[in-house]
Design an enzyme around this catalytic site. Structure first.
Site, mmCIF file in Angstrom:
data_model
loop_
_atom_site.group_PDB
_atom_site.id
_atom_site.type_symbol
_atom_site.label_atom_id
_atom_site.label_comp_id
_atom_site.label_asym_id
_atom_site.label_seq_id
_atom_site.Cartn_x
_atom_site.Cartn_y
_atom_site.Cartn_z
ATOM 1 N N GLY A 27 0.849 -4.799 5.377
ATOM 2 C CA GLY A 27 0.678 -6.711 4.547
ATOM 3 C C GLY A 27 1.927 -7.161 4.230
ATOM 4 C CD GLN A 84 6.270 -7.809 -0.061
ATOM 5 O OE1 GLN A 84 5.429 -8.390 1.526
ATOM 6 N NE2 GLN A 84 6.821 -6.954 -0.217
ATOM 7 C CB CYS A 118 4.592 -2.930 -3.060
ATOM 8 S SG CYS A 118 5.438 -5.412 -3.296
ATOM 9 C CG LEU A 119 6.215 -2.911 2.748
ATOM 10 C CD1 LEU A 119 6.443 -3.562 4.101
ATOM 11 C CD2 LEU A 119 6.541 -1.814 2.800
ATOM 12 C CG HIS A 169 -0.676 -5.894 -2.758
ATOM 13 N ND1 HIS A 169 -0.238 -4.783 -3.436
ATOM 14 C CD2 HIS A 169 0.657 -6.453 -1.922
ATOM 15 C CE1 HIS A 169 1.006 -4.165 -3.503
ATOM 16 N NE2 HIS A 169 1.845 -5.099 -2.486
ATOM 17 C CD GLU A 170 0.517 -8.602 1.226
ATOM 18 O OE1 GLU A 170 1.427 -9.249 0.539
ATOM 19 O OE2 GLU A 170 0.450 -6.836 1.412
ATOM 20 C CG HIS A 177 3.215 -10.269 -2.925
ATOM 21 N ND1 HIS A 177 4.800 -9.039 -3.658
ATOM 22 C CD2 HIS A 177 3.267 -9.130 -1.876
ATOM 23 C CE1 HIS A 177 5.039 -7.682 -3.534
ATOM 24 N NE2 HIS A 177 3.763 -8.053 -2.519
HETATM 25 NI NI NI Z 1 3.481 -5.615 -1.807
#
Ligand code: NI
Length: 180
Positions: free
Chosen positions: A48, A53, A101-102, A143-144, A147
């Site tokens: 995701g 981000q 997480c990226l 999670h997204e 963000h």
């Molecule tokens: Ni993330």
């Protein structure tokens, strides 16, 4: 990942901003951003990604669960674009599970999330949609969504919960697979 659109990492203040609702889902610049999100999440082996981000404070996220080296047991789904999500309902039942997480490279932590969520949103064509997600996909959604609120999974770690480096995490899930 696309070199001209680097993924922001923790410490960048742009990850801590509350994103704004999308006004025109058919705006060509927004559609271009969606293309970049879809390409980036795949190239980075994510499950995701959310627009902030990449430095765009807009309420757009992508759910793209699929097995990959970072998440070998993730379920398959066609990547799904979610614009202006509204969480309509959540289950009382919580589930604890590993997240990465990226934007937080090299770390995994255990986070409690609602097992099920019901969400209204606009799809890429601007059509209203309503869906229920459970388990891992519900986790990715939550999670997204965080963000979009300027929140990261590391903010949600229970002091008792474990945090692992990426390599320790990979070693653990592979040993668990051998047990099964
Ligand atoms: Ni993330």
């Amino acid at each position: 990942m696309l070199e001209e659109y680097p993924i922001l990492t923790v410490g960048d203040p742009r990850l801590r901003v509350r994103s704004q609702p999308v006004i025109d889902s058919q705006d060509p610049e927004l559609q271009r951003l969606i293309d970049i999100l879809l390409e980036t999440v795949q190239a980075a082996e994510g499950v995701g990604i959310a627009a902030p981000q990449l430095g765009y404070p807009q309420r757009v996220l992508v759910l793209a669960s699929r097995p990959n080296p970072r998440y070998p047991q993730a379920p398959w789904m066609d990547p799904l674009v979610v614009i202006n999500p509204q969480t309509l309902a959540v289950s009382d039942q919580l589930a604890r599970g590993w997240e990465g997480c990226l934007s937080v490279p090299g770390q995994r932590g255990e986070v409690d999330r609602h097992h099920q969520v019901e969400v209204a949103y606009l799809d890429r064509q601007g059509q209203p949609q309503r869906q229920v997600w459970q388990g891992f996909v519900a986790r990715v959604y939550q999670h997204e969504l965080d963000h979009l609120e300027g929140r990261l999974f590391i903010d949600r770690l229970d002091p008792e919960a474990e945090v692992l480096s990426e390599s320790a995490y990979q070693a653990r899930i592979h040993s668990e697979e051998e047990v099964c």
